[in-house]
Every structure is written in C-alpha cells, then in structure tokens.
Design a protein around this motif. Structure first.
Motif, PDB file in Angstrom:
ATOM      1  N   ARG A  68       9.099   7.140   7.042  1.00 35.69           N
ATOM      2  CA  ARG A  68      10.204   6.507   7.711  1.00 35.69           C
ATOM      3  C   ARG A  68      10.166   6.636   9.270  1.00 35.69           C
ATOM      4  O   ARG A  68      10.493   5.716  10.041  1.00 35.69           O
ATOM      5  CB  ARG A  68      11.717   6.983   7.124  1.00 35.69           C
ATOM      6  CG  ARG A  68      11.731   6.509   5.637  1.00 35.69           C
ATOM      7  CD  ARG A  68      13.061   6.675   5.329  1.00 35.69           C
ATOM      8  NE  ARG A  68      13.408   6.428   3.763  1.00 35.69           N
ATOM      9  CZ  ARG A  68      13.373   7.565   2.897  1.00 35.69           C
ATOM     10  NH1 ARG A  68      13.260   8.648   3.397  1.00 35.69           N
ATOM     11  NH2 ARG A  68      13.561   6.865   1.785  1.00 35.69           N
ATOM     12  N   THR A  69       9.839   8.066   9.561  1.00 35.83           N
ATOM     13  CA  THR A  69       9.834   8.232  11.171  1.00 35.83           C
ATOM     14  C   THR A  69       8.702   7.529  11.816  1.00 35.83           C
ATOM     15  O   THR A  69       8.756   7.245  12.853  1.00 35.83           O
ATOM     16  CB  THR A  69       9.757   9.839  11.032  1.00 35.83           C
ATOM     17  OG1 THR A  69      10.533  10.561  10.418  1.00 35.83           O
ATOM     18  CG2 THR A  69       9.514  10.279  12.504  1.00 35.83           C
ATOM     19  N   THR A  70       7.461   7.537  10.879  1.00 28.18           N
ATOM     20  CA  THR A  70       6.570   6.710  11.656  1.00 28.18           C
ATOM     21  C   THR A  70       6.742   5.335  11.945  1.00 28.18           C
ATOM     22  O   THR A  70       6.452   4.678  12.851  1.00 28.18           O
ATOM     23  CB  THR A  70       5.100   6.915  10.782  1.00 28.18           C
ATOM     24  OG1 THR A  70       4.779   8.284  10.444  1.00 28.18           O
ATOM     25  CG2 THR A  70       4.048   6.199  11.063  1.00 28.18           C
ATOM     26  N   ALA A  71       7.292   4.684  10.794  1.00 25.86           N
ATOM     27  CA  ALA A  71       7.861   3.308  10.807  1.00 25.86           C
ATOM     28  C   ALA A  71       8.743   3.282  12.158  1.00 25.86           C
ATOM     29  O   ALA A  71       8.700   2.081  12.660  1.00 25.86           O
ATOM     30  CB  ALA A  71       8.383   2.876   9.669  1.00 25.86           C
ATOM     31  N   ASP A  72       9.756   3.907  12.259  1.00 25.63           N
ATOM     32  CA  ASP A  72      10.706   3.873  13.253  1.00 25.63           C
ATOM     33  C   ASP A  72       9.825   3.979  14.556  1.00 25.63           C
ATOM     34  O   ASP A  72      10.304   3.288  15.596  1.00 25.63           O
ATOM     35  CB  ASP A  72      11.615   5.106  13.146  1.00 25.63           C
ATOM     36  CG  ASP A  72      12.818   4.770  12.138  1.00 25.63           C
ATOM     37  OD1 ASP A  72      12.759   3.772  11.423  1.00 25.63           O
ATOM     38  OD2 ASP A  72      13.508   5.977  11.820  1.00 25.63           O
ATOM     39  N   ARG A  73       9.137   4.613  14.842  1.00 23.93           N
ATOM     40  CA  ARG A  73       8.384   5.114  16.066  1.00 23.93           C
ATOM     41  C   ARG A  73       7.545   3.928  16.284  1.00 23.93           C
ATOM     42  O   ARG A  73       7.175   3.353  17.452  1.00 23.93           O
ATOM     43  CB  ARG A  73       7.786   6.331  15.892  1.00 23.93           C
ATOM     44  CG  ARG A  73       8.559   7.521  15.942  1.00 23.93           C
ATOM     45  CD  ARG A  73       7.632   8.738  16.305  1.00 23.93           C
ATOM     46  NE  ARG A  73       7.300   9.086  17.669  1.00 23.93           N
ATOM     47  CZ  ARG A  73       8.001   9.603  18.652  1.00 23.93           C
ATOM     48  NH1 ARG A  73       9.318  10.020  18.426  1.00 23.93           N
ATOM     49  NH2 ARG A  73       7.669   9.654  19.730  1.00 23.93           N
ATOM     50  N   THR A  78       0.713  -1.231  -0.126  1.00 25.70           N
ATOM     51  CA  THR A  78      -0.025   0.040  -0.201  1.00 25.70           C
ATOM     52  C   THR A  78       0.741   1.204  -0.043  1.00 25.70           C
ATOM     53  O   THR A  78       0.601   2.096  -0.635  1.00 25.70           O
ATOM     54  CB  THR A  78      -0.924  -0.044   1.270  1.00 25.70           C
ATOM     55  OG1 THR A  78      -1.747  -0.992   1.093  1.00 25.70           O
ATOM     56  CG2 THR A  78      -1.821   1.289   1.213  1.00 25.70           C
ATOM     57  N   VAL A  79       1.996   1.261   0.832  1.00 25.25           N
ATOM     58  CA  VAL A  79       2.701   2.284   0.904  1.00 25.25           C
ATOM     59  C   VAL A  79       3.569   2.691  -0.632  1.00 25.25           C
ATOM     60  O   VAL A  79       3.673   3.940  -1.072  1.00 25.25           O
ATOM     61  CB  VAL A  79       3.963   2.469   2.050  1.00 25.25           C
ATOM     62  CG1 VAL A  79       4.996   3.333   1.942  1.00 25.25           C
ATOM     63  CG2 VAL A  79       3.185   2.230   3.347  1.00 25.25           C
ATOM     64  N   ALA A  80       3.963   1.585  -1.052  1.00 29.96           N
ATOM     65  CA  ALA A  80       4.442   1.787  -2.413  1.00 29.96           C
ATOM     66  C   ALA A  80       3.396   2.354  -3.436  1.00 29.96           C
ATOM     67  O   ALA A  80       3.775   3.010  -4.259  1.00 29.96           O
ATOM     68  CB  ALA A  80       5.083   0.506  -3.045  1.00 29.96           C
ATOM     69  N   ALA A  81       2.433   1.740  -3.159  1.00 30.49           N
ATOM     70  CA  ALA A  81       1.373   2.288  -4.185  1.00 30.49           C
ATOM     71  C   ALA A  81       0.948   3.863  -4.190  1.00 30.49           C
ATOM     72  O   ALA A  81       0.844   4.643  -4.993  1.00 30.49           O
ATOM     73  CB  ALA A  81       0.046   1.370  -3.998  1.00 30.49           C
ATOM     74  N   HIS A  82       1.244   4.274  -2.846  1.00 35.34           N
ATOM     75  CA  HIS A  82       0.866   5.659  -2.375  1.00 35.34           C
ATOM     76  C   HIS A  82       2.056   6.339  -3.055  1.00 35.34           C
ATOM     77  O   HIS A  82       1.646   7.467  -3.622  1.00 35.34           O
ATOM     78  CB  HIS A  82       1.150   5.859  -0.717  1.00 35.34           C
ATOM     79  CG  HIS A  82      -0.112   5.452  -0.284  1.00 35.34           C
ATOM     80  ND1 HIS A  82      -0.227   5.497   1.296  1.00 35.34           N
ATOM     81  CD2 HIS A  82      -1.284   4.903  -0.486  1.00 35.34           C
ATOM     82  CE1 HIS A  82      -1.273   4.936   1.763  1.00 35.34           C
ATOM     83  NE2 HIS A  82      -2.199   4.626   0.792  1.00 35.34           N
ATOM     84  N   ALA A 135       8.543  -4.856   9.098  1.00 33.35           N
ATOM     85  CA  ALA A 135       9.202  -3.604   9.024  1.00 33.35           C
ATOM     86  C   ALA A 135      10.127  -3.683   7.992  1.00 33.35           C
ATOM     87  O   ALA A 135      10.563  -2.675   7.266  1.00 33.35           O
ATOM     88  CB  ALA A 135       9.963  -3.214  10.347  1.00 33.35           C
ATOM     89  N   GLU A 136      11.114  -4.916   7.805  1.00 36.35           N
ATOM     90  CA  GLU A 136      12.100  -4.830   6.933  1.00 36.35           C
ATOM     91  C   GLU A 136      11.509  -4.667   5.359  1.00 36.35           C
ATOM     92  O   GLU A 136      12.126  -3.913   4.508  1.00 36.35           O
ATOM     93  CB  GLU A 136      12.898  -6.377   6.785  1.00 36.35           C
ATOM     94  CG  GLU A 136      14.093  -6.351   6.060  1.00 36.35           C
ATOM     95  CD  GLU A 136      14.686  -7.680   6.117  1.00 36.35           C
ATOM     96  OE1 GLU A 136      15.595  -7.840   5.464  1.00 36.35           O
ATOM     97  OE2 GLU A 136      14.492  -8.292   7.070  1.00 36.35           O
ATOM     98  N   ASP A 137      10.457  -5.288   4.969  1.00 39.87           N
ATOM     99  CA  ASP A 137       9.751  -5.075   3.634  1.00 39.87           C
ATOM    100  C   ASP A 137       9.257  -3.566   3.459  1.00 39.87           C
ATOM    101  O   ASP A 137       9.607  -2.900   2.318  1.00 39.87           O
ATOM    102  CB  ASP A 137       8.517  -5.942   3.406  1.00 39.87           C
ATOM    103  CG  ASP A 137       9.226  -7.273   3.540  1.00 39.87           C
ATOM    104  OD1 ASP A 137      10.180  -7.569   2.883  1.00 39.87           O
ATOM    105  OD2 ASP A 137       8.151  -8.361   3.541  1.00 39.87           O
ATOM    106  N   LEU A 138       8.672  -3.156   4.685  1.00 39.88           N
ATOM    107  CA  LEU A 138       8.416  -1.886   4.536  1.00 39.88           C
ATOM    108  C   LEU A 138       9.320  -0.748   4.179  1.00 39.88           C
ATOM    109  O   LEU A 138       9.258   0.078   3.468  1.00 39.88           O
ATOM    110  CB  LEU A 138       7.510  -1.534   5.904  1.00 39.88           C
ATOM    111  CG  LEU A 138       6.898   0.026   5.962  1.00 39.88           C
ATOM    112  CD1 LEU A 138       5.657   0.351   4.786  1.00 39.88           C
ATOM    113  CD2 LEU A 138       6.660   0.449   7.388  1.00 39.88           C
ATOM    114  N   LEU A 139      10.411  -0.894   5.057  1.00 38.50           N
ATOM    115  CA  LEU A 139      11.430   0.009   4.816  1.00 38.50           C
ATOM    116  C   LEU A 139      12.293  -0.164   3.390  1.00 38.50           C
ATOM    117  O   LEU A 139      12.733   0.685   2.981  1.00 38.50           O
ATOM    118  CB  LEU A 139      12.629  -0.184   6.048  1.00 38.50           C
ATOM    119  CG  LEU A 139      11.900   0.427   7.337  1.00 38.50           C
ATOM    120  CD1 LEU A 139      13.011  -0.006   8.591  1.00 38.50           C
ATOM    121  CD2 LEU A 139      11.684   2.001   7.474  1.00 38.50           C
ATOM    122  N   GLY A 140      12.335  -1.423   3.161  1.00 34.83           N
ATOM    123  CA  GLY A 140      12.789  -1.825   1.768  1.00 34.83           C
ATOM    124  C   GLY A 140      11.878  -0.926   0.713  1.00 34.83           C
ATOM    125  O   GLY A 140      12.456  -0.624  -0.223  1.00 34.83           O
TER     126      GLY A 140
END
Length: 318
Positions: free
Chosen positions: A276-281, A252-256, A293-298
């Motif tokens: 990225r900041t939201t993912a870290d928190r 979904t993030v990639a589509a955004h 998280a790894e796939d998301l940050l990737g």
C-alpha cells in the motif's frame, strides 16, 4: 625538500595521548568508538560492562583496558562515552549526577539517536560538557566496526560553544558530522530505524521465503538484486521503484498474497502494508497509472479479508 627536514608519518600510538577515554556500557558501540579514538591518539583508560558478553567484547576490542564499575570510569576519564540503550540513558545520567560521579569539565558523550543533549542536563548542572554523537551505522561488536566508521555520518547535537569539539571528535573517529537540531532527534532516529532496522527484517524474511521456494542459496540470489535496488534508490529515490505494485499488476499482487497466506501467513501483514505504501508513493510520483491504482488497491483490500472463506468453509458468507 631537504631529506634532513623530511618527517616520517607517525603512528597514532606514538603521539602523546590527549584525552583519557572511558566507556560506560560495553555493548557493540562503545568499544568500537573507543578503539577509533585510540587510533586517533587518545587513551582508553577504563570500561564498565555488566554481562559476560560485554566483558568479553571489551577484552577483545580494548585489550589491557581495565573493566571497572561505572563510577570508577568517571574517576579516570576526561571523556566518557555513555553507550547504553536509549531507555536506560535518562536514569543512568540522573543517577550518576546524584552520586557526584561526574566531574566539572568532563566531556560526556552519549550515542543515542533518539536523544539530543537535553537528556544530559543533570550532568550539565554538575559541570559536564554534553555532546550527542550518534553514528549512523550498524555494529557487530567486532573489529570491522572500526573500519566501517570511515566516512560514516554521525548525527551530532551539541551546545554552540562545543560545536568545534564535537566536530573534531567525529572527524578523529573517521566520521562525518551531520548537525541535527535537538527537537528533530526523534524524527532523525525514526528515519534511520525505518531504513536500516526494517531492512534487516525484510531481507531476512525474503531469504526465508526463497528457501521455502527451493532456492539453495537465497543470499547469493538476493545480494546483487538488493545491492542494485539500494544503489538505485539512493541515487533516484521513488523514481527507482519497479515491480508489480509500481506497474499496477493487481493480479500478480493478489497471487503473491495468496501464496504467502499458504506458506508464510506471518508475512502477509507486512507485505500488504508495504504494498500500500509503495502504491501510494508510485501514484504520487506518476509511476503508477491512476486507472490501474484502483484495481491494485482493491486487490490489496480484498486480500486482507480473503482468509475468512478458508478458515470457515461452512460459513454463511455474511
């Protein structure tokens, strides 16, 4: 109680004025604070403003108060509000001190969030009583600003001997004093700017994107959502995080990001930084599962380099 001993509440305008108040810098803040002090029984006596807009604002917010040069404000006032941009404040204070405009015993109040009282040291050496009173509020330059001061927190820095005076002025304006150490003023102000100023940018950008998506009334759509999100965040902090980043929905993030690149490329850097900041928190608070998280940050890292294939379709891929 005997009726003869009952007293009717007195209008502030009926009370003897305690301080003559002057304003240097008729931007959005100064006239509102002077108006609030007027309602508490003080007496605005002079205001300085350079631009036509500031003069009109002073006339609207402080009718019958004369607009005069800055040095004349100091001649007339017991309390002077310095409500100028942060970067202009040090030079203004030094200039006023050098010209002898400041009188011993004069209360000198600046409203900068960035500075404490050290910036007023030239005025202090001239005998002024320095206070830093920063309202944690956004201002419009209209009457609504005075109403919004009710319950508003003020970041206060003052010498110990002026602590009671600082508290009294804030309370009289309807605010709540919050003491900020001199060395913490820049961090305090950065926090407010991060929350309030950047919020305006994010909301305006979101409304613009909704408009491009065909939403007729973006403000109506966002109002309830953002109101609930803000309330949840203030109550629960990071625990209030929701949405595809917190869930680890990398697709979904990639589509955004792909859609933003097509329709609003200027919004992509901000989206990526906030994601990225939201993912870290979210990861730090146990909301985002480590395995997701790894796939998301990737996906976020890949999104940052994705446009090369679009801008150079004939490229060799290196």
């Amino acid at each position: 109680m005997n009726a003869a001993h009952q007293t009717e509440p007195r209008d502030p305008s009926d009370r003897p004025a305690r301080l003559a108040v002057g304003v240097v810098g008729a931007g959005r803040v100064g006239p509102a604070l002077a108006r609030a002090l007027q309602q508490a029984g003080h007496r605005p006596v002079a205001v300085s403003g350079v631009s036509d807009a500031s003069r009109r604002r002073a006339a609207r917010m402080l009718p019958d108060v004369p607009v005069v040069p800055a040095e004349r404000v100091f001649e007339r006032a017991d309390l002077v509000l310095l409500t100028v941009p942060d970067d202009a404040l040090p030079g203004l204070v030094e200039g006023l001190a050098d010209t002898g405009a400041i009188r011993p015993g004069q209360l000198l109040v600046h409203t900068s969030g960035r500075y404490g009282t050290a910036v007023l040291d030239p005025a202090r050496r001239a005998g002024a009583l320095p206070l830093a009173l920063h309202p944690a509020m956004t201002f419009t330059g209209t009457e609504v600003d005075v109403q919004r001061l009710a319950g508003c927190s003020f970041g206060v820095t003052a010498p110990e001997e002026l602590r009671l005076a600082a508290e009294a002025l804030v309370i009289e304006m309807g605010g709540e004093p919050e003491w900020i150490a001199e060395e913490n003023r820049p961090l305090y102000h950065a926090a407010l700017a991060l929350g309030a100023n950047h919020l305006v940018t994010l909301v305006a950008q979101a409304m613009e994107l909704l408009g491009k998506a065909g939403v007729e009334h973006p403000d109506r759509m966002l109002g309830p959502l953002l109101g609930a999100a803000l309330d949840n965040a203030l109550r629960s902090g990071d625990s209030a995080l929701t949405g595809p980043v917190a869930r680890g929905d990398a697709g979904t993030v990639a589509a955004h990001v792909s859609e933003l690149r097509r329709h609003a490329p200027a919004a992509v850097p901000g989206y990526l930084a906030m994601a990225r900041t939201t993912a870290d928190r979210a990861l730090a608070h146990g909301l985002l599962k480590p395995e997701l998280a790894e796939d998301l940050l990737g996906a976020l890292a890949g999104s940052e380099t994705a446009p090369d294939s679009e801008t150079d379709p004939e490229g060799d891929g290196r």
